[in-house]
Scaffold this active site. Structure first.
Site, mmCIF file in Angstrom:
data_model
loop_
_atom_site.group_PDB
_atom_site.id
_atom_site.type_symbol
_atom_site.label_atom_id
_atom_site.label_comp_id
_atom_site.label_asym_id
_atom_site.label_seq_id
_atom_site.Cartn_x
_atom_site.Cartn_y
_atom_site.Cartn_z
ATOM 1 C CB SER A 44 2.808 -3.639 -8.493
ATOM 2 O OG SER A 44 3.618 -3.783 -7.354
ATOM 3 C CG LEU B 231 -1.963 -1.056 1.380
ATOM 4 C CD1 LEU B 231 -2.599 -0.996 2.770
ATOM 5 C CD2 LEU B 231 -3.026 -0.881 0.295
ATOM 6 N N GLY C 177 2.462 4.268 1.495
ATOM 7 C CA GLY C 177 2.847 4.532 2.893
ATOM 8 C C GLY C 177 3.277 3.291 3.660
ATOM 9 C CB SER C 178 3.247 -0.346 2.893
ATOM 10 O OG SER C 178 3.848 -0.346 1.612
ATOM 11 N N GLY C 179 5.941 1.559 3.125
ATOM 12 C CA GLY C 179 7.396 1.622 3.338
ATOM 13 C C GLY C 179 8.220 1.106 2.172
ATOM 14 C CE LYS C 180 4.791 0.947 -2.898
ATOM 15 N NZ LYS C 180 3.853 1.563 -1.925
HETATM 16 N N1 LIG Z 1 -5.178 7.045 -6.888
HETATM 17 C C1 LIG Z 1 -3.979 6.729 -6.386
HETATM 18 N N2 LIG Z 1 -3.785 5.508 -5.837
HETATM 19 C C2 LIG Z 1 -2.583 5.197 -5.329
HETATM 20 N N3 LIG Z 1 -1.505 6.029 -5.325
HETATM 21 C C3 LIG Z 1 -1.660 7.257 -5.869
HETATM 22 C C4 LIG Z 1 -2.903 7.655 -6.408
HETATM 23 N N4 LIG Z 1 -2.764 8.920 -6.884
HETATM 24 C C5 LIG Z 1 -1.496 9.292 -6.634
HETATM 25 N N5 LIG Z 1 -0.825 8.304 -6.017
HETATM 26 C C6 LIG Z 1 0.608 8.381 -5.676
HETATM 27 O O1 LIG Z 1 1.280 7.587 -6.649
HETATM 28 C C7 LIG Z 1 2.069 6.582 -6.044
HETATM 29 C C8 LIG Z 1 1.753 5.196 -6.607
HETATM 30 O O2 LIG Z 1 2.284 5.053 -7.881
HETATM 31 P P1 LIG Z 1 2.632 3.621 -8.445
HETATM 32 O O3 LIG Z 1 3.220 3.832 -9.795
HETATM 33 O O4 LIG Z 1 3.418 2.886 -7.446
HETATM 34 O O5 LIG Z 1 1.158 2.992 -8.548
HETATM 35 S S1 LIG Z 1 0.668 1.694 -9.327
HETATM 36 O O6 LIG Z 1 1.647 0.622 -9.065
HETATM 37 O O7 LIG Z 1 0.580 1.994 -10.748
HETATM 38 O O8 LIG Z 1 -0.656 1.389 -8.760
HETATM 39 C C9 LIG Z 1 1.745 6.593 -4.572
HETATM 40 O O9 LIG Z 1 3.030 6.639 -3.994
HETATM 41 P P2 LIG Z 1 3.513 5.686 -2.838
HETATM 42 O O10 LIG Z 1 2.964 6.332 -1.626
HETATM 43 O O11 LIG Z 1 5.006 5.789 -2.929
HETATM 44 O O12 LIG Z 1 3.041 4.289 -3.022
HETATM 45 C C10 LIG Z 1 0.977 7.872 -4.316
HETATM 46 O O13 LIG Z 1 1.830 8.835 -3.756
HETATM 47 N N1 LIG Z 2 9.639 0.101 10.145
HETATM 48 C C1 LIG Z 2 9.452 0.958 9.141
HETATM 49 N N2 LIG Z 2 9.835 0.617 7.882
HETATM 50 C C2 LIG Z 2 9.625 1.477 6.849
HETATM 51 N N3 LIG Z 2 9.037 2.691 6.957
HETATM 52 C C3 LIG Z 2 8.640 3.085 8.189
HETATM 53 C C4 LIG Z 2 8.820 2.235 9.320
HETATM 54 N N4 LIG Z 2 8.312 2.871 10.390
HETATM 55 C C5 LIG Z 2 7.853 4.055 9.967
HETATM 56 N N5 LIG Z 2 8.043 4.212 8.643
HETATM 57 C C6 LIG Z 2 7.668 5.420 7.881
HETATM 58 O O1 LIG Z 2 6.599 5.087 7.008
HETATM 59 C C7 LIG Z 2 6.646 5.918 5.846
HETATM 60 C C8 LIG Z 2 6.645 5.023 4.611
HETATM 61 O O2 LIG Z 2 6.604 5.841 3.473
HETATM 62 P P1 LIG Z 2 7.187 5.383 2.082
HETATM 63 O O3 LIG Z 2 8.492 4.684 2.254
HETATM 64 O O4 LIG Z 2 7.150 6.571 1.173
HETATM 65 O O5 LIG Z 2 6.102 4.279 1.648
HETATM 66 P P2 LIG Z 2 5.661 3.838 0.176
HETATM 67 O O6 LIG Z 2 6.855 3.983 -0.725
HETATM 68 O O7 LIG Z 2 5.220 2.415 0.357
HETATM 69 O O8 LIG Z 2 4.531 4.737 -0.174
HETATM 70 C C9 LIG Z 2 7.917 6.756 5.948
HETATM 71 O O9 LIG Z 2 7.569 8.023 6.429
HETATM 72 C C10 LIG Z 2 8.755 5.981 6.975
HETATM 73 O O10 LIG Z 2 9.630 6.812 7.674
#
Ligand SMILES: Nc1ncnc2c1ncn2[C@@H]1O[C@H](COP(=O)(O)OS(=O)(=O)O)[C@@H](OP(=O)(O)O)[C@H]1O
Ligand SMILES: Nc1ncnc2c1ncn2[C@@H]1O[C@H](COP(=O)(O)OP(=O)(O)O)[C@@H](O)[C@H]1O
Length: 199
Positions: free
Chosen positions: A108, A35, A37-40
């Site tokens: 993904s 998801l 914000g999961s930490g990818k």
């Molecule tokens: N509708 C919607 N749903 C999910 N995410 C959204 C959306 N709109 C913008 N964002 C931002 O785009 C990041 C996800 O892009 P991805 O290329 O990883 O998405 S996907 O794999 O094609 O589903 C995702 O970043 P991450 O937080 O790093 O996952 C979001 O910041």
């Molecule tokens: N154990 C942990 N592992 C990874 N991220 C963490 C952890 N604990 C807290 N976080 C925080 O969670 C957030 C994850 O964001 P992000 O790496 O951008 O996720 P994604 O790429 O999946 O959207 C960051 O702000 C990071 O500092």
């Protein structure tokens, strides 16, 4: 889309195996999924650094270098997400042939699309890393404020809110970022790579 015809594959005199031997490691694709914000991004950035310090030639693909460039014509409809992952899979496949360890950090969300990338690669070269974190915790973190916007109806079709996420069924590695420290997640993946003779 117009499909190309009259095209032929031109083989190199240097093989993937030659490149791997020169670099002294294999070239798996480490595919992070989870998801928003999961930490990818956080985990993949640290893993790339750990690999670099271990003497491994690694390269990370994530939203900044893909959705701002190669895929800047794609949005977040199901079709666009599918095409996003297809293109990233093709790039990862080229980097695999180039002998680099590739890290990809994309939501993904569709299992079928991830499995298609798996099929592109040789057996063992696709390492699915499920970055597992509850929706509740991801929303609490909300590093970009996007969950709030999705809850307020400002973003439609946000993964986990009003768009689906298919959890991996048999990922090679799972890191639970709401249970594990960042350092531990990196160690678990490094150990997997070493135990399976990738690095
Ligand atoms: N509708 C919607 N749903 C999910 N995410 C959204 C959306 N709109 C913008 N964002 C931002 O785009 C990041 C996800 O892009 P991805 O290329 O990883 O998405 S996907 O794999 O094609 O589903 C995702 O970043 P991450 O937080 O790093 O996952 C979001 O910041
Ligand atoms: N154990 C942990 N592992 C990874 N991220 C963490 C952890 N604990 C807290 N976080 C925080 O969670 C957030 C994850 O964001 P992000 O790496 O951008 O996720 P994604 O790429 O999946 O959207 C960051 O702000 C990071 O500092």
């Amino acid at each position: 889309m117009v499909e190309s015809t009259n095209i032929t594959w031109h083989n190199s005199k240097v093989t993937k195996e030659d490149r791997q031997k020169q670099k002294n490691h294999k070239s798996p694709v480490i595919w992070f999924t989870g998801l928003s914000g999961s930490g990818k991004s956080t985990v993949s950035v640290e893993l790339e650094k750990a690999l670099f310090e271990h003497g491994v030639h690694a390269y990370r693909l994530d939203g900044d270098n893909i959705r701002h460039g190669l895929n800047n014509n794609l949005g977040f409809s199901p079709e666009d997400r599918k095409e996003n992952i297809r293109r990233i899979g093709e790039v990862a496949n080229l980097l695999n042939d180039a002998g680099l360890v590739t890290l990809t950090a994309f939501i993904s969300p569709y299992r079928e699309d991830r499995n298609q990338v798996r099929q592109l690669l040789e057996d063992g070269d696709f390492i699915e890393v499920f970055v597992k974190c509850s929706l509740e915790e991801c929303e609490k973190r909300d590093p970009k404020g996007l969950y709030q916007k999705a809850r307020d109806g400002e973003i439609k079709g946000f993964t986990g809110i009003d768009a689906p996420y298919d959890e991996p069924e048999q990922p090679e590695v799972t890191v639970e970022t709401d249970e594990m420290e960042l350092k531990e997640s990196v160690e678990v993946i490094m150990d997997y790579l070493k135990e399976n003779n990738h690095i």
